[in-house]
Write an enzyme that holds these catalytic residues in place. Structure first.
Site, PDB file in Angstrom:
ATOM      1  N   GLU A 153     -10.336  -1.065  -9.502  1.00 31.84           N
ATOM      2  CA  GLU A 153     -10.267  -0.668 -10.903  1.00 31.84           C
ATOM      3  C   GLU A 153     -10.495  -1.931 -11.974  1.00 31.84           C
ATOM      4  N   LEU A 260     -12.934  -1.166   5.049  1.00 29.09           N
ATOM      5  CA  LEU A 260     -13.546  -2.228   4.814  1.00 29.09           C
ATOM      6  C   LEU A 260     -13.858  -3.168   6.011  1.00 29.09           C
ATOM      7  N   ASN A 261     -12.968  -3.233   6.992  1.00 23.63           N
ATOM      8  CA  ASN A 261     -13.434  -3.773   8.282  1.00 23.63           C
ATOM      9  C   ASN A 261     -14.825  -3.436   8.750  1.00 23.63           C
ATOM     10  N   GLU A 384     -16.897  -6.129  -1.428  1.00 26.59           N
ATOM     11  CA  GLU A 384     -16.157  -6.064  -0.062  1.00 26.59           C
ATOM     12  C   GLU A 384     -15.125  -7.419   0.377  1.00 26.59           C
ATOM     13  N   PHE A 404      -1.840 -15.565  -0.675  1.00 18.42           N
ATOM     14  CA  PHE A 404      -1.764 -14.384  -1.788  1.00 18.42           C
ATOM     15  C   PHE A 404      -0.561 -14.125  -2.477  1.00 18.42           C
TER      16      PHE A 404
HETATM   17  P1  TGC Z   1      -1.346  -7.117   2.799  1.00 20.08           P
HETATM   18  O1  TGC Z   1       0.039  -6.949   2.397  1.00 20.08           O
HETATM   19  O2  TGC Z   1      -1.863  -8.283   3.688  1.00 20.08           O
HETATM   20  O3  TGC Z   1      -1.713  -5.627   3.608  1.00 20.08           O
HETATM   21  C1  TGC Z   1      -1.390  -4.548   3.262  1.00 20.08           C
HETATM   22  C2  TGC Z   1      -1.388  -3.688   4.516  1.00 20.08           C
HETATM   23  O4  TGC Z   1      -2.812  -3.624   5.054  1.00 20.08           O
HETATM   24  C3  TGC Z   1      -2.997  -3.907   6.147  1.00 20.08           C
HETATM   25  N1  TGC Z   1      -4.223  -4.930   6.298  1.00 20.08           N
HETATM   26  C4  TGC Z   1      -5.265  -4.641   7.088  1.00 20.08           C
HETATM   27  N2  TGC Z   1      -5.387  -3.262   7.977  1.00 20.08           N
HETATM   28  C5  TGC Z   1      -6.579  -3.302   8.294  1.00 20.08           C
HETATM   29  N3  TGC Z   1      -7.687  -4.155   8.114  1.00 20.08           N
HETATM   30  C6  TGC Z   1      -7.449  -5.158   7.227  1.00 20.08           C
HETATM   31  N4  TGC Z   1      -8.706  -5.882   6.976  1.00 20.08           N
HETATM   32  C7  TGC Z   1      -6.248  -5.293   6.768  1.00 20.08           C
HETATM   33  N5  TGC Z   1      -5.830  -6.339   5.887  1.00 20.08           N
HETATM   34  C8  TGC Z   1      -4.461  -6.026   5.700  1.00 20.08           C
HETATM   35  C9  TGC Z   1      -1.677  -5.077   6.474  1.00 20.08           C
HETATM   36  O5  TGC Z   1      -1.445  -5.284   7.918  1.00 20.08           O
HETATM   37  C10 TGC Z   1      -0.751  -4.258   5.497  1.00 20.08           C
HETATM   38  O6  TGC Z   1      -0.334  -3.198   6.447  1.00 20.08           O
HETATM   39  P2  TGC Z   1       1.188  -2.295   6.597  1.00 20.08           P
HETATM   40  O7  TGC Z   1       1.291  -1.414   7.629  1.00 20.08           O
HETATM   41  O8  TGC Z   1       2.200  -3.783   6.884  1.00 20.08           O
HETATM   42  O9  TGC Z   1       1.472  -1.985   5.144  1.00 20.08           O
HETATM   43  O10 TGC Z   1      -2.050  -6.629   1.555  1.00 20.08           O
HETATM   44  P3  TGC Z   1      -2.369  -7.727   0.176  1.00 20.08           P
HETATM   45  O11 TGC Z   1      -2.129  -6.746  -0.861  1.00 20.08           O
HETATM   46  O12 TGC Z   1      -1.628  -9.158   0.363  1.00 20.08           O
HETATM   47  O13 TGC Z   1      -4.053  -7.969   0.223  1.00 20.08           O
HETATM   48  C11 TGC Z   1      -4.520  -8.653   1.008  1.00 20.08           C
HETATM   49  C12 TGC Z   1      -5.942  -8.991   0.693  1.00 20.08           C
HETATM   50  C13 TGC Z   1      -6.152  -9.808  -0.619  1.00 20.08           C
HETATM   51  C14 TGC Z   1      -6.758  -9.520   1.768  1.00 20.08           C
HETATM   52  C15 TGC Z   1      -6.777  -7.620   0.494  1.00 20.08           C
HETATM   53  O14 TGC Z   1      -6.300  -6.886  -0.686  1.00 20.08           O
HETATM   54  C16 TGC Z   1      -8.352  -7.610   0.248  1.00 20.08           C
HETATM   55  O15 TGC Z   1      -9.038  -7.528   1.114  1.00 20.08           O
HETATM   56  N6  TGC Z   1      -8.744  -7.758  -1.000  1.00 20.08           N
HETATM   57  C17 TGC Z   1     -10.337  -7.706  -1.433  1.00 20.08           C
HETATM   58  C18 TGC Z   1     -10.367  -6.518  -1.987  1.00 20.08           C
HETATM   59  C19 TGC Z   1     -11.810  -5.898  -1.465  1.00 20.08           C
HETATM   60  O16 TGC Z   1     -12.495  -6.136  -0.533  1.00 20.08           O
HETATM   61  N7  TGC Z   1     -12.446  -4.897  -2.271  1.00 20.08           N
HETATM   62  C20 TGC Z   1     -13.456  -4.119  -1.723  1.00 20.08           C
HETATM   63  C21 TGC Z   1     -13.785  -2.980  -2.557  1.00 20.08           C
HETATM   64  S1  TGC Z   1     -14.906  -1.750  -1.813  1.00 20.08           S
HETATM   65  C22 TGC Z   1     -16.546  -2.487  -2.038  1.00 20.08           C
HETATM   66  O17 TGC Z   1     -16.527  -3.643  -2.364  1.00 20.08           O
HETATM   67  C23 TGC Z   1     -17.322  -1.861  -1.540  1.00 20.08           C
HETATM   68  S2  TGC Z   1     -18.942  -2.462  -1.903  1.00 20.08           S
HETATM   69  C24 TGC Z   1     -19.807  -1.576  -1.102  1.00 20.08           C
HETATM   70  C25 TGC Z   1     -21.468  -1.722  -0.956  1.00 20.08           C
HETATM   71  O18 TGC Z   1     -21.907  -1.313  -1.984  1.00 20.08           O
HETATM   72  O19 TGC Z   1     -21.886  -2.027   0.047  1.00 20.08           O
HETATM   73  P1  FAD Z   2     -11.486 -10.311  -9.357  1.00 23.37           P
HETATM   74  O1  FAD Z   2     -10.587 -10.063  -8.413  1.00 23.37           O
HETATM   75  O2  FAD Z   2     -11.412 -10.354 -10.875  1.00 23.37           O
HETATM   76  O3  FAD Z   2     -12.106 -12.056  -8.936  1.00 23.37           O
HETATM   77  C1  FAD Z   2     -12.599 -13.141 -10.163  1.00 23.37           C
HETATM   78  C2  FAD Z   2     -12.719 -14.304  -9.311  1.00 23.37           C
HETATM   79  O4  FAD Z   2     -11.258 -14.636  -8.911  1.00 23.37           O
HETATM   80  C3  FAD Z   2     -13.475 -14.423  -7.974  1.00 23.37           C
HETATM   81  O5  FAD Z   2     -14.091 -15.558  -7.942  1.00 23.37           O
HETATM   82  C4  FAD Z   2     -12.494 -14.348  -6.746  1.00 23.37           C
HETATM   83  O6  FAD Z   2     -12.576 -14.794  -5.787  1.00 23.37           O
HETATM   84  C5  FAD Z   2     -11.172 -15.244  -7.427  1.00 23.37           C
HETATM   85  N1  FAD Z   2      -9.924 -14.887  -7.143  1.00 23.37           N
HETATM   86  C6  FAD Z   2      -9.093 -13.498  -7.161  1.00 23.37           C
HETATM   87  N2  FAD Z   2      -8.097 -13.631  -6.742  1.00 23.37           N
HETATM   88  C7  FAD Z   2      -7.990 -15.107  -6.129  1.00 23.37           C
HETATM   89  C8  FAD Z   2      -6.863 -15.827  -5.367  1.00 23.37           C
HETATM   90  N3  FAD Z   2      -5.624 -15.210  -4.960  1.00 23.37           N
HETATM   91  N4  FAD Z   2      -7.261 -17.002  -5.086  1.00 23.37           N
HETATM   92  C9  FAD Z   2      -8.532 -17.737  -5.445  1.00 23.37           C
HETATM   93  N5  FAD Z   2      -9.296 -16.851  -5.986  1.00 23.37           N
HETATM   94  C10 FAD Z   2      -9.142 -15.641  -6.555  1.00 23.37           C
HETATM   95  N6  FAD Z   2     -15.583  -1.499  -5.164  1.00 23.37           N
HETATM   96  C11 FAD Z   2     -15.489  -0.362  -4.862  1.00 23.37           C
HETATM   97  O7  FAD Z   2     -14.056  -0.027  -4.698  1.00 23.37           O
HETATM   98  N7  FAD Z   2     -16.276   0.364  -4.125  1.00 23.37           N
HETATM   99  C12 FAD Z   2     -17.709   0.190  -4.473  1.00 23.37           C
HETATM  100  O8  FAD Z   2     -18.493   0.923  -3.864  1.00 23.37           O
HETATM  101  C13 FAD Z   2     -17.920  -1.064  -4.770  1.00 23.37           C
HETATM  102  N8  FAD Z   2     -19.189  -1.230  -5.271  1.00 23.37           N
HETATM  103  C14 FAD Z   2     -19.558  -2.556  -5.763  1.00 23.37           C
HETATM  104  C15 FAD Z   2     -21.117  -2.909  -5.938  1.00 23.37           C
HETATM  105  C16 FAD Z   2     -21.364  -3.983  -6.992  1.00 23.37           C
HETATM  106  C17 FAD Z   2     -22.826  -3.914  -7.481  1.00 23.37           C
HETATM  107  C18 FAD Z   2     -20.219  -4.737  -7.420  1.00 23.37           C
HETATM  108  C19 FAD Z   2     -20.667  -5.884  -8.098  1.00 23.37           C
HETATM  109  C20 FAD Z   2     -18.843  -4.688  -6.988  1.00 23.37           C
HETATM  110  C21 FAD Z   2     -18.464  -3.593  -6.300  1.00 23.37           C
HETATM  111  N9  FAD Z   2     -17.252  -3.162  -5.898  1.00 23.37           N
HETATM  112  C22 FAD Z   2     -17.081  -2.040  -5.407  1.00 23.37           C
HETATM  113  C23 FAD Z   2     -16.155  -3.930  -6.446  1.00 23.37           C
HETATM  114  C24 FAD Z   2     -16.013  -5.352  -5.694  1.00 23.37           C
HETATM  115  O9  FAD Z   2     -15.309  -5.073  -4.534  1.00 23.37           O
HETATM  116  C25 FAD Z   2     -14.985  -6.277  -6.683  1.00 23.37           C
HETATM  117  O10 FAD Z   2     -15.922  -6.494  -7.677  1.00 23.37           O
HETATM  118  C26 FAD Z   2     -14.442  -7.417  -5.618  1.00 23.37           C
HETATM  119  O11 FAD Z   2     -13.714  -7.183  -4.840  1.00 23.37           O
HETATM  120  C27 FAD Z   2     -13.829  -8.440  -6.707  1.00 23.37           C
HETATM  121  O12 FAD Z   2     -13.194  -7.846  -7.640  1.00 23.37           O
HETATM  122  P2  FAD Z   2     -13.361  -8.494  -9.324  1.00 23.37           P
HETATM  123  O13 FAD Z   2     -14.797  -8.060  -9.650  1.00 23.37           O
HETATM  124  O14 FAD Z   2     -12.276  -7.406  -9.967  1.00 23.37           O
HETATM  125  O15 FAD Z   2     -13.102  -9.785  -9.391  1.00 23.37           O
END
Ligand code: TGC
Ligand code: FAD
Length: 405
Positions: A153, A260-261, A384, A404
């Site tokens: 978001e 995401l995994n 991701e 975190f």
């Molecule tokens: P946390 O309290 O640690 O966990 C919440 C619940 O989730 C479980 N869990 C997982 N389960 C499966 N796989 C994982 N990798 C998991 N990580 C955590 C955990 O066990 C817990 O379960 P339960 O049953 O106890 O409720 O969560 P947190 O809020 O502290 O966050 C942890 C953190 C920071 C690692 C997580 O929020 C994170 O990975 N943040 C990054 C966000 C992210 O990757 N966003 C991606 C958006 S999608 C995207 O970018 C698509 S791009 C696509 C493209 O174009 O290719």
């Molecule tokens: P922020 O979370 O605001 O992070 C900004 C900076 O702060 C980063 O360097 C980060 O590492 C750092 N930071 C944040 N928290 C911490 C911490 N605890 N400790 C240390 N450093 C920290 N999302 C979807 O849901 N679906 C999609 O299909 C998708 N596609 C995407 C396509 C593109 C081209 C891009 C650019 C992004 C896409 N995303 C999608 C979103 C993407 O997953 C997010 O951009 C990403 O997770 C980071 O979030 P943010 O951009 O809000 O950065």
């Protein structure tokens, strides 16, 4: 783009892609005949149908929409999901190989495929009802439908737990409000798997269909990265959705994180593809380009760059091959996946930067794919889970302490 313009591009660029994959440690010996066969057919498709056009679409910042059906027909959507839903029924290593071949061409094209396979089809398969699986999976697998995944978001990226998109109940419907940002495929998607908070504040997945009143997908403009991939927002203004569109199989953040995994795993293979293409291009250029009366590849500084690139590529190949085995046996942990995503995107970005330099001025042009890979990888290192977020996931695994909190 008109079909005449497309044909013109094919005419001009046919046969120009001379890619040869590096395999310094004979890792191909670890792959099965079927895996090698699938790799060569995807590579052939990429060379014939994607390489001639991708640079042009990236320059125009346009998504080559016609490739969605093509990607479906080559089995790039959900190859790791069961055949009974029209999917490939293959192993995770094969899935990784397909992502590598696609990203060798362009990270945006791999994005289209990995969002569809891992972030749209996988949650429907893993958490959906039988009716949802039968309704959506075959059409998503064939490319008849395109999907997107809404987690991020405007104010909640790395910390999706803070999301504010939410729904309330209204008889046999829900009313969804909120907004998602940075969503790959959004502007062209027929369906969106959206993660939102239910009335108890718990995260649930909802399938939102294009055409539902109050649902819009504005395009994100002015990107310097992933220009051949469409990115947009998902806006929900009082969207009324049947309760039967909620994914019944999961409640909580573990739902989207589980998806995401699978996607991060695909990226670890994919980014390596981009790295290999940069290395292969720079190596060929260094043997052809003469300065000071000899090929630049004969200078020690250029050899150092190539030797270091090949070393990093070889280590990364071994990492994903082993991770593929762990995935196939259901043993891969999220931290292992984080290590591979983080490492392989990082080495790919460094290799792209070094390779760009090796081409001198030519490195900044669209005559070669390197600058496009380099700019794409700036998104891949962020989405991701950012480079630093994956480091913190690893840090938590090592120490047992949660950075975190
Ligand atoms: P946390 O309290 O640690 O966990 C919440 C619940 O989730 C479980 N869990 C997982 N389960 C499966 N796989 C994982 N990798 C998991 N990580 C955590 C955990 O066990 C817990 O379960 P339960 O049953 O106890 O409720 O969560 P947190 O809020 O502290 O966050 C942890 C953190 C920071 C690692 C997580 O929020 C994170 O990975 N943040 C990054 C966000 C992210 O990757 N966003 C991606 C958006 S999608 C995207 O970018 C698509 S791009 C696509 C493209 O174009 O290719
Ligand atoms: P922020 O979370 O605001 O992070 C900004 C900076 O702060 C980063 O360097 C980060 O590492 C750092 N930071 C944040 N928290 C911490 C911490 N605890 N400790 C240390 N450093 C920290 N999302 C979807 O849901 N679906 C999609 O299909 C998708 N596609 C995407 C396509 C593109 C081209 C891009 C650019 C992004 C896409 N995303 C999608 C979103 C993407 O997953 C997010 O951009 C990403 O997770 C980071 O979030 P943010 O951009 O809000 O950065």
């Amino acid at each position: 783009m008109s079909s005449n313009e497309l044909n013109d591009l094919f005419e001009r660029n046919r046969g120009k892609d001379r890619y040869t994959q590096p395999d310094f440690y004979g890792i191909d010996d670890l792959l099965t005949e079927e895996q090698l066969l699938i790799r060569s057919s995807v590579r052939e498709y990429v060379k014939r149908d994607l390489s001639p056009i991708v640079e042009h679409f990236a320059q125009l910042s346009e998504f080559p929409q016609h490739i969605v059906k093509e990607l479906g027909s080559i089995g790039a959507f959900g190859p790791q999901l069961p055949a009974e839903y029209g999917c490939g029924g293959m192993d995770y290593t094969t899935y990784g190989i397909i992502m590598q071949e696609l990203e060798r061409c362009d990270s945006g094209i791999r994005s289209t495929a990995s969002v569809q396979g891992s972030l749209v089809m996988y949650p429907i398969f893993k958490f959906g009802s039988e009716e949802q699986k039968r309704k959506y999976l075959p059409k998503l697998a064939s490319g008849e439908m395109l999907g997107c995944f809404g987690l991020t978001e405007p104010d909640h990226g790395s910390n999706p737990a803070g999301m504010t998109t939410h729904f309330i109940e209204d008889g046999d419907h829900i009313i969804l409000n909120g907004a998602k940002m940075w969503i790959s495929n959004a502007p062209f998607a027929d369906v969106a798997v959206v993660w939102a908070k239910n009335p108890e504040g718990k995260v649930q997945g909802v399938i939102v269909e294009r055409g539902m009143p109050g649902f819009s997908t504005p395009t994100t403009h002015n990107k310097w990265s992933l220009r051949a991939s469409a990115t947009g927002e998902l806006v929900f203004d009082q969207v009324r959705i049947p309760k039967s569109n909620i994914l019944p199989g999961v409640v909580g953040l573990k739902g989207p994180l589980t998806c995401l995994n699978s996607a991060r795993y695909g990226i670890a293979w994919g980014a390596l593809g981009a790295a290999m293409d940069c290395y292969d291009t720079a190596k060929r250029y260094s043997l052809e380009r003469q300065q000071f009366n000899k090929p630049i590849g004969g200078f020690q500084l250029q050899q150092k760059k190539l030797a270091e690139m090949l070393t990093e590529i070889t280590k990364a190949q071994l990492l994903v091959w082993r991770l593929g085995q762990l995935m196939d046996h259901g043993k891969a942990t999220p931290a292992q996946i984080s290590m591979a995503k983080r490492n392989n995107v990082d080495i790919a970005l460094n290799i792209a930067r070094e390779a760009r330099q090796m081409l001198g001025g030519m490195g900044i042009t669209g005559e070669y794919p390197i600058m496009r890979h380099m700019m794409n990888l700036e998104s891949v290192v962020t989405y991701e889970g950012t480079h630093d977020i994956h480091l913190l996931i690893l840090g938590m695994e090592i120490t047992g302490l949660n950075a975190f909190e």
